[in-house]
Design an enzyme around this catalytic site. Structure first.
Site, PDB file in Angstrom:
ATOM      1  CG  HIS A  95      -3.610   1.144  -6.223  1.00 39.04           C
ATOM      2  ND1 HIS A  95      -3.579   2.522  -6.182  1.00 39.04           N
ATOM      3  CD2 HIS A  95      -3.170   0.716  -5.009  1.00 39.04           C
ATOM      4  CE1 HIS A  95      -3.128   2.902  -4.999  1.00 39.04           C
ATOM      5  NE2 HIS A  95      -2.873   1.832  -4.267  1.00 39.04           N
ATOM      6  CD  GLU A 167      -5.707   0.086  -1.933  1.00 39.85           C
ATOM      7  OE1 GLU A 167      -4.600  -0.001  -1.388  1.00 39.85           O
ATOM      8  OE2 GLU A 167      -5.863   0.459  -3.109  1.00 39.85           O
TER       9      GLU A 167
END
Length: 259
Positions: A95, A167
């Site tokens: 992430h 993302e």
């Protein structure tokens, strides 16, 4: 046919009352929903409590991070086998908040990927470009480089029973989501890039979208052929909103949804 997957990443939010109340409400909201896999990723300290309240449901448990060691003198860390022991199924790695705030490199993330696979758990590998990289037309090169560290270390077969979450960093926690056509273009690139290594793996791998996904934009995102679900941030903190996203995925990915 790929089965859609929605994961709610709570990040650094929640308390013990939220865990029990949220899961009770979510189970009620999704009691009649089929056709979509669902997982929640509360903070580490609440994973065991969440697992208790998830007992008897089809909602899976996801961890937000993992260490690269199985055991030893590593104060403050959590190992993959510990997460497996308490019932986690998925683990988020790569992430941008881990890459940025904790300076995790592509190589370190690939180590995490390997240890997760070795424990029989499912890595959720986050990849994506920054605003500057996007504006410099480097999206595909960045995504390819983030995939390459796993491909070079473990081969394409490592992506069997693994998740990729695209993302775009400029869309995370900003309220600015990539439009469905932008997201689809990158998702197709990711799948086509894996085809170069193993077309069967590429066809089955689930590629989620993450970046300001909400109840308002979810349905249109999920109509895109290579968007197989979402890694949801802020919108996963309210059970009714999160459930609406799950329902949108289940509806959009029904076998007859496009007919």
């Amino acid at each position: 046919m790929r089965h859609p997957l929605i994961i709610g990443n709570w990040k650094l939010h929640g308390n013990k009352h939220m865990v029990s109340n949220f899961i009770t409400a979510l189970r009620n909201e999704l009691s009649s929903v089929i056709g979509c896999d669902v997982a929640i990723a509360p903070p580490m300290i609440y994973l065991d409590r969440a697992k208790y309240h998830l007992t008897g449901s089809s909602i899976a448990l996801c961890a937000q991070n993992v260490d690269t060691h199985v055991s030893g003198a590593f104060t403050g860390e959590i190992s993959a086998n510990m997460l497996k022991d308490i019932g986690a199924k998925y683990i988020i790695i790569g992430h941008f908040e881990r890459r940025s705030y904790h300076k995790e490199s592509n190589e370190y993330i690939a180590e995490k990927f390997a240890i997760i696979k070795n424990e029989g758990l499912i890595p959720v590998l986050c990849i994506g470009e920054s605003k500057a990289e996007n504006e410099a037309y480097q999206t595909e090169a960045v995504c390819a480089s983030q995939l390459d560290v796993v491909l070079n270390r473990m081969g394409a077969k490592a992506f069997e029973n693994a998740i990729i979450a695209y993302e775009p960093l400029w869309a995370i926690s900003t309220g600015k989501s990539a439009n469905p056509f932008q997201a689809q273009r990158v998702h197709k690139f990711i799948r086509d890039y894996l085809v170069l290594h193993d077309d069967a793996v590429a066809e089955q791998v689930i590629i989620q979208y993450g970046g300001s996904v909400n109840a308002g934009n979810a349905a249109e995102l999920f109509t895109q052929p290579d968007i197989d679900g979402a890694l949801v941030g802020g919108a996963s903190l309210k059970a009714d909103v999160f459930a609406a996203i799950v329902k949108a995925a289940a509806q959009a990915k029904k076998p007859d949804a496009s007919s």
